[in-house]
Write an enzyme that holds these catalytic residues in place. Structure first.
Site, short mmCIF file in Angstrom:
data_model
loop_
_atom_site.label_atom_id
_atom_site.label_comp_id
_atom_site.label_asym_id
_atom_site.label_seq_id
_atom_site.Cartn_x
_atom_site.Cartn_y
_atom_site.Cartn_z
N ALA A 66 0.87 -1.17 0.00
CA ALA A 66 0.00 0.00 0.00
C ALA A 66 0.91 1.22 0.00
CB ALA A 66 -0.89 -0.02 1.23
N GLY A 111 0.65 -4.88 0.93
CA GLY A 111 -0.51 -4.96 0.04
C GLY A 111 -0.21 -5.70 -1.26
N GLU A 114 -0.48 -9.28 -0.42
CA GLU A 114 -1.92 -9.53 -0.23
C GLU A 114 -2.65 -9.60 -1.58
OE1 GLU A 114 -1.94 -6.18 2.50
OE2 GLU A 114 -2.99 -7.41 3.97
N GLU A 134 4.38 -4.78 7.57
CA GLU A 134 3.55 -3.77 8.25
C GLU A 134 3.95 -3.50 9.69
OE1 GLU A 134 2.39 -6.08 6.21
OE2 GLU A 134 0.91 -5.19 4.86
N1 DAK Z 1 4.60 3.22 -0.80
C1 DAK Z 1 4.95 4.38 -1.42
N2 DAK Z 1 6.09 4.53 -2.13
C2 DAK Z 1 6.91 3.47 -2.24
C3 DAK Z 1 6.59 2.23 -1.63
C4 DAK Z 1 5.36 2.12 -0.88
N3 DAK Z 1 4.95 0.99 -0.32
N4 DAK Z 1 7.61 1.38 -1.90
C5 DAK Z 1 8.48 2.05 -2.65
N5 DAK Z 1 8.07 3.31 -2.86
C6 DAK Z 1 8.74 4.38 -3.62
C7 DAK Z 1 9.93 4.91 -2.83
O1 DAK Z 1 9.51 5.88 -1.89
C8 DAK Z 1 10.75 5.51 -3.94
O2 DAK Z 1 10.18 6.73 -4.33
P1 DAK Z 1 11.13 8.02 -4.66
O3 DAK Z 1 11.93 8.24 -3.44
O4 DAK Z 1 11.94 7.58 -5.85
O5 DAK Z 1 10.15 9.08 -4.97
C9 DAK Z 1 10.54 4.53 -5.10
O6 DAK Z 1 9.33 3.83 -4.79
C10 DAK Z 1 11.65 3.52 -5.24
O7 DAK Z 1 11.83 2.91 -3.99
P2 DAK Z 1 13.25 2.77 -3.28
O8 DAK Z 1 14.15 3.89 -3.69
O9 DAK Z 1 13.03 2.59 -1.83
O10 DAK Z 1 13.81 1.44 -3.95
P3 DAK Z 1 14.80 0.37 -3.30
O11 DAK Z 1 15.13 -0.56 -4.42
O12 DAK Z 1 15.92 1.06 -2.59
O13 DAK Z 1 13.96 -0.40 -2.20
C11 DAK Z 1 12.00 -1.56 -1.38
C12 DAK Z 1 12.84 -1.19 -2.62
C13 DAK Z 1 10.72 -2.27 -1.90
C14 DAK Z 1 12.76 -2.53 -0.49
C15 DAK Z 1 11.65 -0.27 -0.58
O14 DAK Z 1 11.11 0.67 -1.50
C16 DAK Z 1 10.65 -0.52 0.49
O15 DAK Z 1 11.00 -1.02 1.59
N6 DAK Z 1 9.41 -0.10 0.25
C17 DAK Z 1 8.33 -0.20 1.23
C18 DAK Z 1 7.87 -1.63 1.33
C19 DAK Z 1 6.80 -1.77 2.38
O16 DAK Z 1 7.03 -1.51 3.58
N7 DAK Z 1 5.65 -2.21 1.91
C20 DAK Z 1 4.52 -2.41 2.79
C21 DAK Z 1 3.72 -1.16 2.80
S1 DAK Z 1 2.55 -1.21 4.08
C22 DAK Z 1 -4.28 -0.86 6.04
C23 DAK Z 1 -4.35 -0.88 4.68
C24 DAK Z 1 -3.35 -1.43 3.97
C25 DAK Z 1 -2.23 -1.93 4.62
C26 DAK Z 1 -2.18 -1.89 5.97
C27 DAK Z 1 -3.19 -1.37 6.70
N8 DAK Z 1 -5.27 -0.22 6.75
C28 DAK Z 1 -5.76 0.99 6.21
C29 DAK Z 1 -5.58 -0.66 8.09
C30 DAK Z 1 -1.12 -2.36 3.85
C31 DAK Z 1 0.09 -1.88 4.23
C32 DAK Z 1 1.23 -1.99 3.39
O17 DAK Z 1 1.24 -2.53 2.33
#
Ligand code: DAK
Length: 260
Positions: A66, A111, A114, A134
């Site tokens: 997400a 997400g 998921e 998360e």
């Molecule tokens: N959201 C927004 N932007 C993201 C993103 C994300 N999940 N993942 C990557 N990006 C963006 C980065 O900010 C970056 O943007 P710029 O800085 O270039 O503008 C670009 O994509 C490239 O990412 P990186 O520079 O970080 O690339 P790397 O190769 O260095 O790293 C990575 C890749 C996938 C390891 C890293 O980007 C990362 O850790 N991303 C976050 C992964 C993550 O934590 N995903 C889970 C998100 S939480 C709910 C509803 C839904 C959910 C929960 C609750 N409720 C409302 C209750 C679901 C939650 C999730 O999914």
């Protein structure tokens, strides 16, 4: 239909839907989920499509989760409705009559994992990475992760991944049963499309009834599941595909299913 955050290609009764925000690693914000809802509704109704493949645009991510930037300042009520939207869209994918295959071409985190899990099955490229990060953000999965991961790979392994936020590679995902096979990145789409074509060669009413019976059976006890299966089995005998499939076998020829 054109979308801002999705790409849809259709060929030979197979639709391929790309989540298309490669600069944000295809992260799901509200606009993308709303488009996904519209696209899934349209694909479900489109009689020219029998199989859907979902994948990510670019070579780095399926969906990196997400959209954290979008979620950062949500109020509790906004977060609740964001989760409800995601859950609704993913449930539409899971319960859609047509088979849906996830071609996981890179990061499938939060997400993204998921989204992959609400598809019928997953095929991964060797560079795919899976996880539910998360708890590292101080939240829990909101699009069904606590429910589908436990059902798919068992409670013990699911809880380890959920509590640690560990990210696992494609081979480990295959070992624990999260994905069915691992392919070289350049071969992923070819393998998934070949699988889709093998499904297309079969009776589509029967394929859809298999999906419905399997899904409904997973929500109930085995006795009720057997009744669901017997009912679906009986329904097959009201179809032209059943007559064609059995006649073709008896006549030693290839069947020519019409999906009726
Ligand atoms: N959201 C927004 N932007 C993201 C993103 C994300 N999940 N993942 C990557 N990006 C963006 C980065 O900010 C970056 O943007 P710029 O800085 O270039 O503008 C670009 O994509 C490239 O990412 P990186 O520079 O970080 O690339 P790397 O190769 O260095 O790293 C990575 C890749 C996938 C390891 C890293 O980007 C990362 O850790 N991303 C976050 C992964 C993550 O934590 N995903 C889970 C998100 S939480 C709910 C509803 C839904 C959910 C929960 C609750 N409720 C409302 C209750 C679901 C939650 C999730 O999914």
């Amino acid at each position: 239909m054109t979308y801002e955050n999705l790409l849809l290609e259709t060929e030979d009764r197979i639709a391929t839907l790309y989540i298309n925000r490669p600069k944000a690693l295809n992260a799901l914000n509200q606009d993308t989920l709303l488009e996904l809802k519209e696209a899934i509704g349209a694909i479900a109704q489109d009689d020219s499509i029998d199989v859907l493949i979902i994948t990510g645009a670019g070579d780095k991510a399926f969906v990196a989760g997400a959209d954290i930037a979008y979620m950062q300042n949500l109020s509790a009520m906004e977060a609740r409705s964001f989760a409800a939207l995601g859950q609704q869209v993913f449930m539409m994918i899971e319960t859609m009559e047509k088979p849906v295959i996830a071609a996981v071409n890179g990061f499938a985190l939060g997400g993204g994992c998921e989204l992959a899990m609400c598809c019928d099955f997953r095929v991964a490229s060797s560079n795919a990475k899976f996880g539910q990060p998360e708890v590292g953000l101080g939240i829990i999965p909101g699009f069904g992760g606590t429910q589908r991961l436990t059902r798919l790979i068992g409670a013990g392994m699911a809880k380890q991944l959920l509590y640690t936020a560990d990210v696992i590679g494609a081979d480990e995902a295959c070992r624990v049963g999260l994905v069915n096979s691992v392919q070289a990145p350049e071969e992923l789409m070819g393998v998934v499309k070949a699988t889709a074509k093998r499904i297309l060669a079969k009776g589509q009413v029967a394929v859809r009834l298999c999906k419905a019976a399997a899904n409904e059976g997973l929500q109930t006890d085995i006795n009720r599941g057997m009744t669901i299966e017997a009912d679906a089995f009986g329904l097959c005998f009201a179809t032209a595909d059943q007559r064609e499939g059995m006649s073709a076998f008896i006549e030693k020829r290839k069947s020519n299913f019409t999906g009726r």
